[in-house]
Design a protein around this motif. Structure first.
Motif, mmCIF file in Angstrom:
data_model
loop_
_atom_site.group_PDB
_atom_site.id
_atom_site.type_symbol
_atom_site.label_atom_id
_atom_site.label_comp_id
_atom_site.label_asym_id
_atom_site.label_seq_id
_atom_site.Cartn_x
_atom_site.Cartn_y
_atom_site.Cartn_z
ATOM 1 N N GLU A 13 0.824 -1.213 0.000
ATOM 2 C CA GLU A 13 0.000 0.000 0.000
ATOM 3 C C GLU A 13 0.858 1.263 0.000
ATOM 4 O OE1 GLU A 13 -4.220 -1.157 2.028
ATOM 5 O OE2 GLU A 13 -2.542 -0.808 3.410
ATOM 6 N N ASP A 14 2.069 1.163 0.542
ATOM 7 C CA ASP A 14 2.958 2.328 0.536
ATOM 8 C C ASP A 14 3.373 2.707 -0.881
ATOM 9 O OD1 ASP A 14 2.822 2.401 3.279
ATOM 10 O OD2 ASP A 14 4.742 1.375 3.595
ATOM 11 N N TYR A 15 3.217 1.787 -1.796
ATOM 12 C CA TYR A 15 3.619 2.006 -3.192
ATOM 13 C C TYR A 15 2.411 2.131 -4.118
ATOM 14 C CZ TYR A 15 8.214 0.549 -1.507
ATOM 15 O OH TYR A 15 9.399 0.450 -0.812
ATOM 16 N N GLY A 16 1.209 2.175 -3.529
ATOM 17 C CA GLY A 16 0.005 2.338 -4.329
ATOM 18 C C GLY A 16 -0.600 1.057 -4.848
ATOM 19 N N PHE A 17 -0.165 -0.105 -4.301
ATOM 20 C CA PHE A 17 -0.710 -1.387 -4.723
ATOM 21 C C PHE A 17 -1.727 -1.894 -3.704
ATOM 22 C CE2 PHE A 17 3.708 -1.449 -6.503
ATOM 23 C CZ PHE A 17 3.350 -1.380 -7.843
ATOM 24 N N THR A 18 -2.678 -2.690 -4.157
ATOM 25 C CA THR A 18 -3.691 -3.245 -3.266
ATOM 26 C C THR A 18 -3.155 -4.457 -2.514
ATOM 27 O OG1 THR A 18 -5.900 -4.228 -3.162
ATOM 28 C CG2 THR A 18 -4.588 -4.701 -5.134
ATOM 29 N N LEU A 19 -3.753 -4.726 -1.354
ATOM 30 C CA LEU A 19 -3.382 -5.906 -0.572
ATOM 31 C C LEU A 19 -4.214 -7.139 -0.947
ATOM 32 C CD1 LEU A 19 -2.959 -4.366 3.017
ATOM 33 C CD2 LEU A 19 -1.155 -5.084 1.439
ATOM 34 N N GLN A 20 -5.168 -6.962 -1.819
ATOM 35 C CA GLN A 20 -6.058 -8.064 -2.174
ATOM 36 C C GLN A 20 -5.348 -9.087 -3.061
ATOM 37 O OE1 GLN A 20 -9.509 -6.285 -3.971
ATOM 38 N NE2 GLN A 20 -10.231 -5.350 -2.068
ATOM 39 N N GLN A 21 -5.780 -10.346 -2.900
ATOM 40 C CA GLN A 21 -5.317 -11.462 -3.723
ATOM 41 C C GLN A 21 -3.802 -11.622 -3.681
ATOM 42 O OE1 GLN A 21 -7.045 -10.643 -7.594
ATOM 43 N NE2 GLN A 21 -8.934 -11.704 -7.057
ATOM 44 N N ARG A 22 -3.259 -11.582 -2.470
ATOM 45 C CA ARG A 22 -1.824 -11.805 -2.279
ATOM 46 C C ARG A 22 -1.615 -13.070 -1.459
ATOM 47 N NH1 ARG A 22 1.664 -7.588 -3.537
ATOM 48 N NH2 ARG A 22 0.538 -5.764 -4.320
ATOM 49 N N ARG A 23 -0.748 -13.935 -1.973
ATOM 50 C CA ARG A 23 -0.457 -15.178 -1.270
ATOM 51 C C ARG A 23 0.711 -15.037 -0.310
ATOM 52 N NH1 ARG A 23 0.287 -19.241 -6.173
ATOM 53 N NH2 ARG A 23 1.409 -17.398 -6.932
ATOM 54 N N VAL A 24 1.570 -14.052 -0.538
ATOM 55 C CA VAL A 24 2.735 -13.851 0.317
ATOM 56 C C VAL A 24 2.831 -12.379 0.708
ATOM 57 C CG1 VAL A 24 4.046 -15.776 -0.662
ATOM 58 C CG2 VAL A 24 4.221 -13.510 -1.690
#
Length: 265
Positions: A27-38
Motif C-alpha cells: 500500500e505504501d507504493y500504491g498497490f492493493t493488498l487483495q489477492q496476495r499469497r505472500v
C-alpha cells in the motif's frame, strides 16, 4: 570462484532480495493488498518501480549470469529501502569483491602491538572471525581462547556453541545478531568464500539458534561498537571496541577494547 561457491552466492542473492521485498507494505507504493499469497511486494512490482523488466528482475533473484549496471542495482535498492550498508552488501554479492591477496601469517609487529596495548584487551582475527592471537588482558577480561579447540576459536562460533562464552556476553541475543550481521558483510566483501563457508556449515549443523538468525538476512558493519562483558563474579564491564585492518596484511584485523573510563582501575 568454484561452482559450489557460485551456487552459494546465487542463493544468498535470492534470499536477500526476497527477504527485503517481503518486508515492504504494498500500500505504501500504491498497490492493493487483495489477492496476495505472500507478504510484501511481488517481483513484477519491484521491477515496475525500479524500471527494469520482470524477466530480468526474476533472473536477478535467481542468481543467473545476466548483464547488470550499478545504476539499475541502485534503483532496486531504493525500491527495497536498503540502507547504505545493505546496498554495499548487495553490490558485493552481485559484482564480487575487489581483488585482494589471501590472508597469510600475522606480521610479527602486529602481535607486538597487541601485547603493547595491555592493560587493554586486544586480539587479532581474520575477516571470517577466526581468532589468531590475543594479549593477556584479552584472555583475563574477555575470554581465554586457549581453553577450546583451535577449530572453534572463532567469534561467531563461540556466540552459539560455547556456554562459557555466552554467559560472559550481556544481552547475548542482540550481540549474536550483530555478530552475524557483521560476518555476513565481511563474507560478501571477501574473495575467499570457503573460509566463511566452513564456519557457516559448522554452525548450521551445530546450532538451531544460528540457523534461525542466519536466515534473517541482517547486515551491518563492525568497525566500532560497544560490548558488555560479565566476569566470573557477575560484574558487568562496559567496553567500546575498534576493528582495524592491517594495511600490510589485508584480511587481518586488530580488535582493541577500551573499558569505560569510570570502570578502569
Amino acid at each position: 570462484m568454484t561452482g559450489s561457491h557460485t551456487r552459494e552466492r546465487n542463493e544468498d542473492i535470492k534470499n536477500f532480495l526476497t527477504h527485503h521485498r517481503s518486508r515492504l507494505n504494498p500500500e505504501d507504493y500504491g498497490f492493493t493488498l487483495q489477492q496476495r499469497r505472500v507478504k510484501g511486494l511481488r517481483r513484477e512490482e519491484v521491477a515496475q518501480l525500479a524500471a527494469v523488466s520482470v524477466s530480468w528482475y526474476t533472473w536477478l533473484e535467481q542468481g543467473r549470469d545476466i548483464s547488470i549496471s550499478p545504476a539499475a542495482l541502485k534503483r532496486i535498492g531504493n525500491v527495497l529501502q536498503l540502507s547504505t550498508t545493505e546496498q554495499d552488501y548487495l553490490d558485493r554479492l552481485i559484482f564480487g569483491a575487489k581483488n585482494a591477496p589471501k590472508p597469510g601469517a600475522i606480521p610479527h609487529e602486529v602481535k607486538v602491538m597487541a601485547d603493547a596495548l595491555a592493560p587493554h584487551p586486544a586480539f587479532i582475527r581474520r575477516a571470517n572471525m577466526d581468532i589468531l592471537y590475543w594479549n593477556e588482558a584479552a584472555r583475563s577480561q574477555i575470554f581465554d581462547w586457549s581453553t577450546i579447540p583451535e577449530d572453534d576459536r572463532n567469534s561467531l562460533k563461540l556466540m552459539f556453541i560455547s556456554d562459557d562464552y555466552k554467559q560472559k556476553i550481556h544481552h547475548w541475543e542482540l550481540a549474536a545478531q550483530h555478530t552475524i550481521a557483521a560476518f555476513r558483510t565481511y563474507y560478501a566483501a571477501s574473495n575467499y568464500a570457503e573460509d566463511f563457508g566452513r564456519v557457516i556449515d559448522d554452525l548450521t549443523a551445530r546450532s538451531e539458534a544460528f540457523r534461525e538468525m542466519w536466515h534473517r538476512q541482517d547486515v551491518s558493519k563492525f568497525g566500532t561498537g560497544n560490548k558488555a562483558i560479565i566476569d566470573s563474579q557477575g560484574k558487568i564491564s562496559h567496553y567500546t571496541y575498534s576493528a582495524l585492518e592491517v594495511e600490510s596484511a589485508p584480511g587481518i584485523f586488530l580488535i582493541f577494547y577500551l573499558c569505560r573510563a569510570s570502570e578502569q582501575p
